[in-house]
Design an enzyme around this catalytic site. Structure first.
Site, short mmCIF file in Angstrom:
data_model
loop_
_atom_site.label_atom_id
_atom_site.label_comp_id
_atom_site.label_asym_id
_atom_site.label_seq_id
_atom_site.Cartn_x
_atom_site.Cartn_y
_atom_site.Cartn_z
N LYS A 80 75.11 69.49 4.81
CA LYS A 80 74.76 68.32 4.34
C LYS A 80 74.61 68.48 2.55
CE LYS A 80 74.70 63.61 5.27
NZ LYS A 80 75.60 62.95 6.37
N GLY A 186 79.84 44.81 11.35
CA GLY A 186 80.34 45.54 10.15
C GLY A 186 81.79 46.15 10.56
N VAL A 188 82.24 48.89 11.93
CA VAL A 188 82.64 49.41 13.34
C VAL A 188 82.18 48.44 14.20
CG1 VAL A 188 81.57 51.27 15.07
CG2 VAL A 188 81.76 51.94 12.38
N TYR A 190 82.56 45.15 14.20
CA TYR A 190 83.77 44.01 14.46
C TYR A 190 84.57 44.57 15.34
CZ TYR A 190 87.62 41.22 13.43
OH TYR A 190 88.76 40.29 13.51
P1 NAD Z 1 78.59 48.34 7.84
O1 NAD Z 1 77.49 48.34 6.93
O2 NAD Z 1 79.63 47.95 7.66
O3 NAD Z 1 77.90 47.29 9.13
C1 NAD Z 1 76.57 47.15 9.58
C2 NAD Z 1 76.59 45.72 9.85
O4 NAD Z 1 75.23 45.30 10.30
C3 NAD Z 1 76.67 44.75 8.82
O5 NAD Z 1 77.55 43.95 9.06
C4 NAD Z 1 75.38 44.15 8.52
O6 NAD Z 1 75.30 42.70 7.91
C5 NAD Z 1 74.72 44.13 9.90
N1 NAD Z 1 73.23 44.21 9.80
C6 NAD Z 1 72.31 44.93 9.14
N2 NAD Z 1 71.19 44.71 9.35
C7 NAD Z 1 71.24 43.92 10.39
C8 NAD Z 1 70.21 43.47 11.23
N3 NAD Z 1 68.94 43.55 11.25
N4 NAD Z 1 70.61 42.50 12.44
C9 NAD Z 1 71.72 42.60 12.66
N5 NAD Z 1 72.88 43.04 12.03
C10 NAD Z 1 72.61 43.67 10.78
O7 NAD Z 1 78.42 49.89 8.46
P2 NAD Z 1 79.27 50.35 9.52
O8 NAD Z 1 80.19 51.40 8.83
O9 NAD Z 1 79.72 49.44 10.49
O10 NAD Z 1 78.32 51.32 10.43
C11 NAD Z 1 77.47 50.86 11.43
C12 NAD Z 1 76.48 51.90 12.09
O11 NAD Z 1 77.44 53.34 12.56
C13 NAD Z 1 75.63 52.53 11.04
O12 NAD Z 1 74.49 52.95 11.33
C14 NAD Z 1 76.30 54.02 10.62
O13 NAD Z 1 75.46 54.79 10.09
C15 NAD Z 1 76.98 54.25 12.12
N6 NAD Z 1 78.06 55.04 11.82
C16 NAD Z 1 79.33 54.47 11.12
C17 NAD Z 1 80.57 55.36 11.03
C18 NAD Z 1 81.68 54.82 10.33
O14 NAD Z 1 82.75 55.41 10.38
N7 NAD Z 1 81.56 53.82 9.48
C19 NAD Z 1 80.41 56.65 11.77
C20 NAD Z 1 79.20 56.92 12.54
C21 NAD Z 1 78.03 56.22 12.55
#
Ligand code: NAD
Length: 349
Positions: A80, A186, A188, A190
């Site tokens: 990292k 978000g 993921v 959705y």
């Molecule tokens: P994102 O920011 O696109 O989506 C997060 C969603 O959660 C947003 O729509 C936000 O409005 C909502 N949110 C935030 N606080 C909230 C709350 N208190 N209550 C309800 N909703 C809330 O992020 P993402 O890319 O969809 O990732 C989601 C999670 O998955 C994160 O923890 C991320 O670290 C993890 N993750 C993502 C990936 C990836 O490929 N994007 C890979 C591994 C892990």
């Protein structure tokens, strides 16, 4: 500031510091373990209060990547990097180019990629000076369609596959007719909702942005609850897809689902939560195992594979989880503990 005596230091192979007065870049790269292959892990830029805080983060996160890569059956180790500073205030193209030189100086023992505060454009600037930049020039999605570079479709598909494996283990059924509560719609969450809806699951959703939940109502007939209600709704599965530490001493008593399977990183506020979930007979899919679709995607894009190979690799997340669940049952242990043990059996120091 001590490194070898640091509480988060755990046999890390290399910890490198970089200070570039010209661009203002102050960064740390930690390579935890390269037994299975070169270390891969994102670059995070964050306004750390001080360098001790940044060191703690990079030591902890790089170790986590070793476990994640091992459980995802990747020929990669864990690493990292962190950049000290507020990305909105001090980040410049020159600084990112300097970061590329830093990554290059490790000679390929560490590959970097996107994380908080670092965009694909930043990675392109790093790539001007390093061949060890992943997460750029993505060619395809796991479906074979062209990729816009976002690994979220792969992450969501992996979570969907993993959630199905958890449901199969717990109820002996598919997801058709079950109710899944999704926290966060978000990138993921959705997409996970779309997979679940297509497979016949009922959805309860929440998000802090009403436009996200409204879309789920219109497209999937989802029921919406307030953010503070999602952890205690009556449903079969809880899928945390927003932020970390949502399974904590406060929330755990209210959880009414029999399965927890979602994308968020670091879902348990402490490792002890895993044992508490086991005692409540709640099956927990360890976060770093179920959300590995994104890193599997980055691996296949970077090391020149194919969409079909990537898809079947993502689907192995289900098999990995089933193995963890079975072993946890046999040994009367929490699933997070078993996942850590299985990862440790796959790499050596
Ligand atoms: P994102 O920011 O696109 O989506 C997060 C969603 O959660 C947003 O729509 C936000 O409005 C909502 N949110 C935030 N606080 C909230 C709350 N208190 N209550 C309800 N909703 C809330 O992020 P993402 O890319 O969809 O990732 C989601 C999670 O998955 C994160 O923890 C991320 O670290 C993890 N993750 C993502 C990936 C990836 O490929 N994007 C890979 C591994 C892990």
């Amino acid at each position: 500031m001590s490194v070898f005596e640091h509480g988060e230091f755990d046999k890390h192979e290399r910890v490198a510091f970089w200070n570039d007065e010209k661009t203002g870049l102050k960064a740390i790269i930690a390579v935890h373990n390269t037994y299975l292959g070169p270390a891969l892990g994102g670059c995070r830029m964050w306004p750390y209060a001080n360098s001790a805080e940044a060191l703690t983060d990079v030591l902890r996160l790089s170790k986590g990547m070793t476990y994640k890569a091992a459980m995802a059956e990747l020929k990669l180790g864990g690493g990292k990097s962190v950049i000290l500073g507020d990305p909105r205030r001090i980040k410049t193209a020159d600084m990112m180019e300097s970061m590329g030189r830093f990554v290059e100086s490790l000679g390929g023992s560490y590959y970097t990629a996107e994380d908080s505060g670092i965009s694909v454009d930043d990675l392109h600037n790093m790539a001007k000076h390093s061949q060890y930049i992943a997460g750029i020039n993505a060619k395809y999605q796991y479906t074979g369609e062209p990729s816009d570079g976002n690994p979220a479709p792969s992450t969501a598909y992996g979570v969907f596959v993993g959630l199905q494996a958890a449901v199969q283990h717990k109820f002996g059924t598919g997801v058709n007719g079950l109710t899944v509560a999704i926290q966060g719609l978000g990138h993921v969450g959705y997409r996970l909702a779309a997979h679940l809806h297509a497979a016949g699951a009922k959805l309860i959703v929440t998000d802090i942005y009403p436009e996200n939940t409204q879309r789920a109502v219109e497209e999937f007939g989802a029921t919406v609850v307030a953010p503070e209600q999602i952890n205690s709704v009556k449903a079969d599965v809880l899928a945390p897809c927003a932020m970390g530490a949502t399974i904590n001493l406060e929330s755990i008593a209210g959880i009414q689902t029999s399965v927890i399977a979602g994308a968020a990183n670091n879902q348990l506020s402490t490792e002890a939560m895993g044992e508490m979930l086991r005692q409540k007979d709640i099956l927990y899919a360890p976060d770093y195992v179920i959300n590995a679709g994104g890193v599997i995607d980055i691996y296949h894009q970077r090391f020149d594979s194919s969409a079909a190979a990537m898809k079947s690799h993502i689907e192995r997340i289900g098999d990995n989880l089933s193995a963890i669940f079975t072993r946890a049952d046999d040994e009367n242990k929490a699933t997070n503990e078993v996942a850590n043990t299985m990862a440790e059996e796959r790499f050596k120091y």
